[in-house]
Design a protein around this motif. Structure first.
Motif, mmCIF file in Angstrom:
data_model
loop_
_atom_site.group_PDB
_atom_site.id
_atom_site.type_symbol
_atom_site.label_atom_id
_atom_site.label_comp_id
_atom_site.label_asym_id
_atom_site.label_seq_id
_atom_site.Cartn_x
_atom_site.Cartn_y
_atom_site.Cartn_z
ATOM 1 N N GLU A 106 6.129 26.103 -43.273
ATOM 2 C CA GLU A 106 6.704 26.869 -42.037
ATOM 3 C C GLU A 106 6.071 25.946 -40.914
ATOM 4 O OE1 GLU A 106 6.616 31.310 -40.279
ATOM 5 O OE2 GLU A 106 4.837 30.267 -41.172
ATOM 6 N N THR A 107 4.834 25.690 -40.854
ATOM 7 C CA THR A 107 4.187 25.302 -39.565
ATOM 8 C C THR A 107 4.351 23.987 -39.525
ATOM 9 O OG1 THR A 107 2.058 26.841 -40.033
ATOM 10 C CG2 THR A 107 1.899 24.970 -38.663
ATOM 11 N N VAL A 108 4.426 23.138 -40.447
ATOM 12 C CA VAL A 108 4.743 21.654 -40.192
ATOM 13 C C VAL A 108 6.147 21.539 -39.880
ATOM 14 C CG1 VAL A 108 4.988 19.362 -41.141
ATOM 15 C CG2 VAL A 108 2.825 20.654 -41.632
ATOM 16 N N SER A 109 7.083 22.451 -40.598
ATOM 17 C CA SER A 109 8.562 22.163 -40.308
ATOM 18 C C SER A 109 8.865 22.438 -38.805
ATOM 19 C CB SER A 109 9.191 22.999 -41.173
ATOM 20 O OG SER A 109 8.995 22.684 -42.349
ATOM 21 N N TYR A 110 8.185 23.470 -38.286
ATOM 22 C CA TYR A 110 8.406 23.989 -36.712
ATOM 23 C C TYR A 110 7.987 22.814 -35.796
ATOM 24 C CZ TYR A 110 10.002 28.807 -37.820
ATOM 25 O OH TYR A 110 10.793 29.823 -38.221
ATOM 26 N N SER A 111 6.943 22.153 -36.258
ATOM 27 C CA SER A 111 6.300 21.092 -35.480
ATOM 28 C C SER A 111 7.197 20.183 -35.626
ATOM 29 C CB SER A 111 4.790 20.639 -35.990
ATOM 30 O OG SER A 111 3.924 21.876 -35.667
ATOM 31 N N LEU A 112 8.015 19.703 -36.648
ATOM 32 C CA LEU A 112 8.765 18.721 -36.847
ATOM 33 C C LEU A 112 9.942 18.781 -36.124
ATOM 34 C CD1 LEU A 112 9.862 16.123 -38.407
ATOM 35 C CD2 LEU A 112 10.668 17.443 -40.183
ATOM 36 N N THR A 113 10.547 20.121 -35.784
ATOM 37 C CA THR A 113 11.687 20.263 -35.129
ATOM 38 C C THR A 113 11.188 19.996 -33.535
ATOM 39 O OG1 THR A 113 11.086 22.454 -34.690
ATOM 40 C CG2 THR A 113 12.666 22.073 -36.864
ATOM 41 N N PHE A 114 9.864 20.496 -33.130
ATOM 42 C CA PHE A 114 9.469 19.851 -31.815
ATOM 43 C C PHE A 114 9.683 18.493 -31.587
ATOM 44 C CE2 PHE A 114 6.477 18.703 -28.586
ATOM 45 C CZ PHE A 114 6.753 19.901 -27.442
ATOM 46 N N PHE A 115 9.228 17.800 -32.690
ATOM 47 C CA PHE A 115 9.275 16.283 -32.636
ATOM 48 C C PHE A 115 10.838 15.807 -32.423
ATOM 49 C CE2 PHE A 115 10.503 12.445 -35.005
ATOM 50 C CZ PHE A 115 10.074 11.444 -33.986
ATOM 51 N N PHE A 116 11.706 16.599 -33.151
ATOM 52 C CA PHE A 116 13.072 16.150 -32.881
ATOM 53 C C PHE A 116 13.453 16.171 -31.424
ATOM 54 C CE2 PHE A 116 13.834 17.519 -37.528
ATOM 55 C CZ PHE A 116 13.391 16.030 -38.161
ATOM 56 N N HIS A 117 12.917 17.449 -30.840
ATOM 57 C CA HIS A 117 13.269 17.401 -29.243
ATOM 58 C C HIS A 117 13.009 16.205 -28.582
ATOM 59 C CE1 HIS A 117 14.541 21.763 -28.656
ATOM 60 N NE2 HIS A 117 13.644 22.131 -29.393
ATOM 61 N N MET A 118 11.747 15.728 -29.104
ATOM 62 C CA MET A 118 11.363 14.661 -28.335
ATOM 63 C C MET A 118 12.268 13.248 -28.410
ATOM 64 S SD MET A 118 8.587 15.727 -26.702
ATOM 65 C CE MET A 118 9.544 17.130 -26.856
ATOM 66 N N ILE A 119 13.057 13.209 -29.487
ATOM 67 C CA ILE A 119 13.886 11.993 -29.759
ATOM 68 C C ILE A 119 15.024 11.985 -28.401
ATOM 69 C CG2 ILE A 119 15.512 10.705 -31.137
ATOM 70 C CD1 ILE A 119 13.990 12.052 -33.514
ATOM 71 N N PRO A 120 15.896 12.868 -28.425
ATOM 72 C CA PRO A 120 16.816 12.719 -27.211
ATOM 73 C C PRO A 120 16.171 12.911 -25.950
ATOM 74 C CG PRO A 120 16.967 14.918 -28.562
ATOM 75 C CD PRO A 120 16.044 14.087 -29.043
ATOM 76 N N GLY A 121 15.009 13.722 -25.967
ATOM 77 C CA GLY A 121 14.418 14.134 -24.555
ATOM 78 C C GLY A 121 13.888 12.650 -24.140
ATOM 79 N N PHE A 122 13.299 11.952 -24.773
ATOM 80 C CA PHE A 122 12.775 10.602 -24.271
ATOM 81 C C PHE A 122 13.896 9.817 -24.100
ATOM 82 C CE2 PHE A 122 8.600 12.155 -25.487
ATOM 83 C CZ PHE A 122 7.717 11.154 -24.461
ATOM 84 N N THR A 123 14.745 9.672 -24.831
ATOM 85 C CA THR A 123 15.767 8.691 -24.899
ATOM 86 C C THR A 123 16.906 8.877 -23.531
ATOM 87 O OG1 THR A 123 16.031 8.536 -27.437
ATOM 88 C CG2 THR A 123 18.077 7.969 -26.235
#
Length: 171
Positions: A96-113
């Motif tokens: 649960e914890t790592v998966s929610y953190s992974l989705t946060f990383f996913f936000h960073m991909i289009p965010g930075f791009t």
């Protein structure tokens, strides 16, 4: 405004709420905890970010950002199942914890791009999503995710061993 459509502006505003909720959650709770108001805000605004993203076709049609939205929804579902059922046993809280953190990383991909290929308006930092330097930035952010996920797992293990209130329940 910077080439954004109306749906793009709405999508961006919702995603900024999700990112802010995620950052505050990381600092306050050391994780994105869906059992708090802040965590629920993160989860639901992330879902809305994915759903609104499915209506953005600035780059010609269904593409990598849409796939990332689908993957994000799948990972959110895994996180929810892990945290609210016993399907994964003792590993559930970790997943649960790592998966929610992974989705946060996913936000960073289009965010930075999207940010760094549009700003500054007079001459964006990167030429496009395939810019090798941008890819290195995203890789660096992924390494930060890995370090953070490791720290979260170690924290959960300590809580479990100590028997701290709110710790991982034994199976």
């Amino acid at each position: 405004m910077l080439g954004l459509t109306t749906i793009g502006i709405i999508h961006t505003a919702i995603s900024l709420v999700a990112v802010a909720a995620g950052i505050i959650g990381f600092f306050r709770d050391k994780e994105i905890n869906p059992r708090t108001g802040l965590g629920r805000t993160y989860v639901w605004t992330t879902v809305l970010t994915c759903l609104t993203g499915f209506f953005i076709f600035q780059h010609g049609g269904f593409g990598k950002p849409h796939v990332l939205g689908i993957v994000t929804l799948i990972v959110l579902t895994v996180a929810w199942v892990a945290g609210s059922t016993g399907v994964f046993g003792r590993a559930g809280r970790y997943i649960e914890t790592v998966s929610y953190s992974l989705t946060f990383f996913f936000h960073m991909i289009p965010g930075f791009t999207e940010t760094l290929t549009r700003l500054p308006a007079s001459g964006p930092v990167f030429s496009g999503p395939d810019d090798p330097t941008l890819q290195k930035v995203i890789g660096g952010v992924f390494l930060l995710f890995l370090v953070g996920a490791f720290a979260q797992v170690m924290r959960l293990r300590r809580l479990h061993k100590v028997g701290t209130p709110g710790a991982i329940p034994a199976a």
